[in-house]
Structures are given as structure tokens and as C-alpha cells.
Design a protein around this motif. Structure first.
Motif, PDB file in Angstrom:
ATOM      1  N   LYS A  78       0.811  -1.215   0.000  1.00  0.00           N
ATOM      2  CA  LYS A  78       0.000   0.000   0.000  1.00  0.00           C
ATOM      3  C   LYS A  78       0.842   1.261   0.000  1.00  0.00           C
ATOM      4  N   LEU A  79       1.983   1.252   0.705  1.00  0.00           N
ATOM      5  CA  LEU A  79       2.773   2.466   0.890  1.00  0.00           C
ATOM      6  C   LEU A  79       4.056   2.445   0.078  1.00  0.00           C
ATOM      7  N   ARG A  80       4.549   3.623  -0.273  1.00  0.00           N
ATOM      8  CA  ARG A  80       5.838   3.785  -0.958  1.00  0.00           C
ATOM      9  C   ARG A  80       6.873   4.264   0.064  1.00  0.00           C
ATOM     10  N   VAL A  81       8.126   3.924  -0.200  1.00  0.00           N
ATOM     11  CA  VAL A  81       9.222   4.416   0.644  1.00  0.00           C
ATOM     12  C   VAL A  81       9.352   5.926   0.431  1.00  0.00           C
ATOM     13  N   PRO A  82       9.255   6.729   1.498  1.00  0.00           N
ATOM     14  CA  PRO A  82       9.360   8.188   1.337  1.00  0.00           C
ATOM     15  C   PRO A  82      10.705   8.607   0.749  1.00  0.00           C
ATOM     16  N   ALA A  83      10.727   9.740   0.105  1.00  0.00           N
ATOM     17  CA  ALA A  83      11.951  10.227  -0.532  1.00  0.00           C
ATOM     18  C   ALA A  83      13.071  10.446   0.483  1.00  0.00           C
ATOM     19  N   ASP A  84      12.712  10.775   1.713  1.00  0.00           N
ATOM     20  CA  ASP A  84      13.744  11.016   2.734  1.00  0.00           C
ATOM     21  C   ASP A  84      13.994   9.782   3.602  1.00  0.00           C
ATOM     22  N   GLY A  85      13.485   8.632   3.180  1.00  0.00           N
ATOM     23  CA  GLY A  85      13.800   7.391   3.865  1.00  0.00           C
ATOM     24  C   GLY A  85      12.713   6.896   4.794  1.00  0.00           C
ATOM     25  N   LEU A  86      12.980   5.758   5.405  1.00  0.00           N
ATOM     26  CA  LEU A  86      11.973   5.070   6.215  1.00  0.00           C
ATOM     27  C   LEU A  86      11.914   5.530   7.667  1.00  0.00           C
ATOM     28  N   LYS A  87      12.908   6.256   8.098  1.00  0.00           N
ATOM     29  CA  LYS A  87      12.974   6.760   9.475  1.00  0.00           C
ATOM     30  C   LYS A  87      13.139   5.642  10.511  1.00  0.00           C
ATOM     31  N   LYS A  88      13.390   4.433  10.064  1.00  0.00           N
ATOM     32  CA  LYS A  88      13.699   3.298  10.924  1.00  0.00           C
ATOM     33  C   LYS A  88      14.844   2.526  10.278  1.00  0.00           C
ATOM     34  N   PRO A  89      15.631   1.791  11.061  1.00  0.00           N
ATOM     35  CA  PRO A  89      16.751   1.031  10.490  1.00  0.00           C
ATOM     36  C   PRO A  89      16.267   0.009   9.449  1.00  0.00           C
ATOM     37  N   PHE A  90      16.917   0.027   8.284  1.00  0.00           N
ATOM     38  CA  PHE A  90      16.487  -0.828   7.177  1.00  0.00           C
ATOM     39  C   PHE A  90      17.699  -1.255   6.364  1.00  0.00           C
ATOM     40  N   LEU A  91      17.725  -2.549   6.018  1.00  0.00           N
ATOM     41  CA  LEU A  91      18.776  -3.097   5.159  1.00  0.00           C
ATOM     42  C   LEU A  91      18.109  -3.790   3.981  1.00  0.00           C
ATOM     43  N   MET A  92      18.414  -3.322   2.781  1.00  0.00           N
ATOM     44  CA  MET A  92      17.938  -3.964   1.557  1.00  0.00           C
ATOM     45  C   MET A  92      19.066  -4.828   1.016  1.00  0.00           C
ATOM     46  N   MET A  93      18.767  -6.111   0.756  1.00  0.00           N
ATOM     47  CA  MET A  93      19.729  -7.007   0.125  1.00  0.00           C
ATOM     48  C   MET A  93      19.188  -7.403  -1.242  1.00  0.00           C
ATOM     49  N   SER A  94      20.009  -7.245  -2.288  1.00  0.00           N
ATOM     50  CA  SER A  94      19.571  -7.554  -3.646  1.00  0.00           C
ATOM     51  C   SER A  94      20.554  -8.491  -4.326  1.00  0.00           C
ATOM     52  N   ALA A  95      20.036  -9.307  -5.238  1.00  0.00           N
ATOM     53  CA  ALA A  95      20.882 -10.119  -6.110  1.00  0.00           C
ATOM     54  C   ALA A  95      21.170  -9.313  -7.364  1.00  0.00           C
ATOM     55  N   ASP A  96      22.416  -9.313  -7.813  1.00  0.00           N
ATOM     56  CA  ASP A  96      22.733  -8.541  -9.024  1.00  0.00           C
ATOM     57  C   ASP A  96      21.950  -9.047 -10.230  1.00  0.00           C
ATOM     58  N   ASP A  97      21.660 -10.349 -10.252  1.00  0.00           N
ATOM     59  CA  ASP A  97      20.883 -10.904 -11.360  1.00  0.00           C
ATOM     60  C   ASP A  97      19.461 -10.364 -11.367  1.00  0.00           C
ATOM     61  N   THR A  98      18.888 -10.170 -10.192  1.00  0.00           N
ATOM     62  CA  THR A  98      17.540  -9.603 -10.107  1.00  0.00           C
ATOM     63  C   THR A  98      17.525  -8.178 -10.624  1.00  0.00           C
ATOM     64  N   LEU A  99      18.511  -7.390 -10.224  1.00  0.00           N
ATOM     65  CA  LEU A  99      18.569  -5.987 -10.644  1.00  0.00           C
ATOM     66  C   LEU A  99      18.847  -5.848 -12.134  1.00  0.00           C
ATOM     67  N   ALA A 100      19.324  -6.920 -12.764  1.00  0.00           N
ATOM     68  CA  ALA A 100      19.557  -6.881 -14.221  1.00  0.00           C
ATOM     69  C   ALA A 100      18.251  -6.973 -15.003  1.00  0.00           C
ATOM     70  N   GLY A 101      17.159  -7.284 -14.322  1.00  0.00           N
ATOM     71  CA  GLY A 101      15.870  -7.356 -15.000  1.00  0.00           C
ATOM     72  C   GLY A 101      15.840  -8.445 -16.054  1.00  0.00           C
ATOM     73  N   THR A 102      15.470  -8.079 -17.271  1.00  0.00           N
ATOM     74  CA  THR A 102      15.363  -9.068 -18.357  1.00  0.00           C
ATOM     75  C   THR A 102      16.672  -9.255 -19.122  1.00  0.00           C
ATOM     76  N   LYS A 103      17.722  -8.536 -18.760  1.00  0.00           N
ATOM     77  CA  LYS A 103      18.974  -8.592 -19.525  1.00  0.00           C
ATOM     78  C   LYS A 103      19.570  -9.995 -19.560  1.00  0.00           C
TER      79      LYS A 103
END
Length: 486
Positions: A352-377
Motif C-alpha cells: 500500500k505504501l511507498r518508501v518516502p523520498a527522505d527514507g523510512l525513518k527506521k533502520p532498514f537493510l535492503m539485500m539484492s541479487a545482481d541478477d535480479t537488478l539486471a531485470g530481463t537482460k
């Protein structure tokens, strides 16, 4: 391979070699070879359990009996003597024997009974499972009116150092879960039967440790078509370092849920894979997480089993999740004041909610796979077509999803991108077979250690007020990952 399996395979390979190349095969030697082979097969069956992947190896024990019957049959002695030294005959026997031996070794190696690494923390691990019903919510996946939302929940906790007992199995009903994995991964059920022999490092219903008065709580949310214990590699590490972890099965969206009355609920395929649909679906997962957290609070106040009463530190609650569970985790961080810190492992930011432009205001760690961030490439046309879409449509889907990532590290939070990584590497899935590691190019146990190291450091800092050991010291580009801080 397990211990007796390995001993059986090694002995049977040596036995087969002796049968092929030894000039003299006395009666006593044949009987001895059969006897030892049979004992090892029997031992691995009794101690470890029989599985179909071992059948080619197990059948080798019968070969000495066949040779015995042929060599010591008066009618065949002369024929055996005439042809026993023929080089052509030896070649004809050796080729199928080598191929058979390869199959006998390859099957248990490629479809192993995998094991979890021993957690590094000082605590033993206990576990208990609950079936909870949310009487305030209708179940939308069943046709009957009045059905209420039901969830299977597993809790892992630091156990007393004197706790003893057999290791808890990874799955409660091997046949049912093998069927669930078969449907989830679109592969034959036979490939997943070994999962029934997998044991964890946890002990069911063990006494909770009295080393600390209470322990921080972590909620875990699985991936779409995942299960509550799909991140056992990570959960056990947290618990061994003094956390209580609560895993949720999001019923009908999990691979398989088995309820105490015997009901089995498998994954219900999603009709639409659009961002709007996923946003709406996520609202139900958030309600699941909020309900489970309510139940956790009740356990902490008055556990009928007297295990968790006053033993949960409800002022320090975190949450982590993989994929769609990561999206749920992010939404919970934004909407539930009880969640103090969160880790999203390769999850799109649906909800329902989007991450605000100035951040979440709480501690947050995003972990991503480089293959995922490559999308359809990195995706082939055949792979995209199998999903019932086009490259253009899927590219737009990824672009719209990644547009929501822009502020994940804003306000001093963290975004780690793991290199040579795939989406399912954040779960236990690739442990099922080394073929995954080979095909996907993910060094899974090394990656799991990396995930554990940084996720534990994150929660230790924000929930236990311990100084960072790695996170803040690792900002920038590294051979295995890139870490940025907003």
C-alpha cells in the motif's frame, strides 16, 4: 552423502573393481564381499533411512552372489574358464560396469541429503509449531462463507545448554512436501524425496535457555510459493546468537501448509502478475504478519506451555523476509510501530505504501541479487515466453518495480547488492542439489555465510545495541558485494 552411504559406495566400488580385474576370485572372497556390502547397506538403511537414489549402489552387493552362482555351477565352469581371460570380454564387461558405477555415485551426490552448517552462536536451538486462527478475518481462498484465516507458525528459540533430543526434521511430512516442491518448481516429485531425510540443528519442545531474562524477537515472512522454514540456514544462525524467530506460513500463498487436523493446503497459482495485483495481495500478507505479532504478544504475556511468558523482549522486535516476504517486511516497518528494524532480501517493494523520498525513518537493510537488478537482460526469450509474457511487457514490469527502490537507502539506511547472485540464493532452495550451484553460478554456502554475517550484525546493532562489526565498516565496492549507505 551421509556416513554409511559413503562407506557403502566406496566399498562397493572397490568390490566391483575386484570382481572385474582380479584373476582369482575364491569362494570365500565372494562370500566376504557380499557380506560386508550387505552389512553396510543394512546399516545405512537402519541408521540413515533407505532412499531410491542409493538403489544402483545397493544392487552391487548382489553381484558377488551372481559370480558365485556362475563360477561354482559345474555346467558353466568350463565356459567361464574359456572366456574369463578374453580381453574383448573384459572390455565389454568394464564399459557397462563403469557406467553403472557412475550412476551409483552420481545419483546420491546430485540429489543428496543436504545438511545445514552448525550455527556459530553459543545457544542451542529449540522449536515449536502452532496453528493459529484469526477469527476477525474471513478466508478469501475458500468458497464456504464463514471460514476464518488460519496460519501455521513455527517459532525457534535459544534452548538450554543441557537440552537433549533428536534433531527436528526439516519437513514434517516428506511425501506431502515433496509433492509441494514438485508443483512449485515444476519438476518430478522423485527429485525432492531426499528432503524427508534432512535434519535441522533444532530440538523440538526443548527448554528455553535461562542465560538471558528475555530475547529479541524476529518475524520471518517467506517468498511467494515459499514456506515458513525456507531460510533455516539463516534462522538457526539468529537463534544461536540469542534471538527468538517466528516464521509464518502465508496459507494458500505458501508451497505447502499442513494443519494439525491433517488438512493440506498447497500453493494457489496467482491469476495476474501485475504490480497493482501484487500491491493488493501484499495487504493480506501484512494482515497475516500483524495477526501473528498479536499472538506473539499474547504468548509473551501468558504462554499456556509456560515457555515464552516474560521471555520475549517486545521492545526490540525486528522483521526479515525474502522476495514477497521482503515486501511484506518493508510494509510492516512502515505501518506497525512494534517493528523496530527490518531486512528485505531481494523483495520488490509492493504494498500500500511507498518508501518516502527522505527514507523510512527506521533502520532498514535492503539485500539484492545482481541478477535480479539486471531485470530481463540475463533472461532468454524462451524463459520469458514460459512466463506467458513478452520481453517488452516484462521489462516494463521490472522498470516500474525498480523505480520504487530509489529511496531505500535514504536517511542513513543500507543497500547491499550481492554479486554473482540469483533470487533463490537467499533461501535454502539451492542446497537441494549441487546442480543448482553449477547451473546458477551461485556459491551457495559462501553466500549464506555472507548473508548471515551482515544480517546478524544489523540486528545486533539495532536490537541489542552492540557496535557494528562489519556493516558500517564495509561501505563501498568489494569483490563479493557492493554496499551503499544513504
Amino acid at each position: 552423502m551421509r556416513s554409511f552411504e559413503m562407506l557403502s559406495v566406496i566399498f562397493n566400488i572397490l568390490l566391483l573393481g575386484w570382481l572385474l580385474f582380479a584373476k582369482n576370485k575364491p569362494q570365500r572372497g565372494l562370500i566376504f564381499g557380499f557380506g560386508v556390502s550387505a552389512i553396510l547397506v543394512l546399516m545405512h538403511g537402519l541408521m540413515e533411512g533407505m532412499r531410491w537414489q542409493m538403489i544402483p549402489n545397493d544392487l552391487i552387493m548382489l553381484i558377488p552372489l551372481v559370480v558365485f552362482a556362475v563360477r561354482f555351477n559345474p555346467k558353466s565352469k568350463e565356459e567361464t574358464k574359456k572366456g574369463s581371460t578374453s580381453p574383448a570380454r573384459l572390455v565389454l564387461l568394464t564399459i557397462p560396469a563403469v557406467l553403472y558405477t557412475f550412476a551409483a555415485v552420481a545419483l546420491p551426490l546430485l540429489l543428496p541429503v543436504f545438511s545445514f552448517e552448525k550455527p556459530t552462536g553459543p545457544y542451542k536451538i529449540g522449536t515449536v509449531t502452532y496453528a493459529w486462527k484469526d477469527n476477525g478475518r474471513e478466508e478469501t481462498y475458500t468458497p464456504e462463507s464463514g471460514d476464518k484465516r488460519e496460519l501455521m507458525v513455527q517459532i525457534w528459540y535459544p534452548a538450554d545448554s543441557t537440552a537433549k533430543g533428536d534433531p527436528a526434521p526439516y519437513v514434517s511430512d516428506p511425501s506431502i512436501f515433496a509433492n509441494g516442491y514438485s508443483m512449485a518448481l515444476h519438476m518430478p516429485k522423485l527429485l525432492f524425496t531426499s528432503i524427508g531425510f534432512v535434519q535441522t540443528n533444532a530440538i523440538e519442545n526443548a527448554e528455553i535457555s535461562n542465560q538471558e531474562s528475555d530475547y529479541p524477537v524476529l518475524i520471518f515472512s517467506h517468498s511467494l510459493n515459499g514456506v515458513k522454514n525456507q531460510n533455516t540456514f539463516q534462522i538457526e544462525q539468529f537463534v544461536s546468537h540469542g534471538y527468538i524467530v517466528v516464521g509464518i506460513d502465508h496459507t494458500y500463498n505458501s508451497t505447502t501448509s499442513i494443519f494439525p487436523d491433517g488438512r493440506v493446503v498447497h500453493f494457489v497459482p496467482q491469476e495476474r502478475n501485475t504490480i497493482d495485483y501484487l500491491d493488493k495481495l501484499n495487504e493480506g500478507w501484512v494482515e497475516d504478519a500483524k495477526f501473528v505479532l498479536d499472538q506473539v504478544e499474547k504468548l509473551a504475556e501468558n504462554d499456556p506451555d509456560h515457555r515464552f511468558t516474560d521471555r520475549m523482549d517486545l521492545k526490540n522486535i525486528g522483521m526479515f523476509g525474502h522476495s514477497f516476504g521482503g515486501a511484506t517486511t518493508t510494509q510492516m516497518l512502515m505501518t506497525d510501530t512494534r517493528i523496530q528494524a527490518a531486512i528485505n532480501m531481494d523483495g520488490g517493494l509492493y504494498g500500500k505504501l511507498r518508501v518516502p523520498a527522505d527514507g523510512l525513518k527506521k533502520p532498514f537493510l535492503m539485500m539484492s541479487a545482481d541478477d535480479t537488478l539486471a531485470g530481463t537482460k540475463n533472461m532468454s526469450d524462451a524463459n520469458i515466453a514460459s512466463q506467458g509474457t513478452t520481453r517488452e511487457e516484462l521489462t516494463k514490469f521490472f522498470d516500474d518495480t525498480f523505480a520504487r527502490y530509489e529511496s531505500v537507502a535514504a536517511g542513513g539506511n543500507y543497500w547491499m547488492t550481492i554479486k554473482n547472485m540469483k533470487h533463490m540464493g537467499f533461501s535454502d532452495t539451492y542446497l537441494i542439489s549441487p546442480l543448482y550451484e553449477r547451473m546458477e553460478g551461485v556459491k551457495i554456502k559462501k553466500v549464506h555465510r555472507l548473508i548471515n554475517e551482515f544480517s546478524l550484525d544489523f540486528f545486533d546493532h539495532y536490537l541489542k545495541q552492540q557496535p557494528f562489526k562489519r556493516l558500517d565498516q564495509s561501505i563501498g565496492d568489494h569483490p563479493e558485494f557492493t554496499l551503499q549507505k544513504g
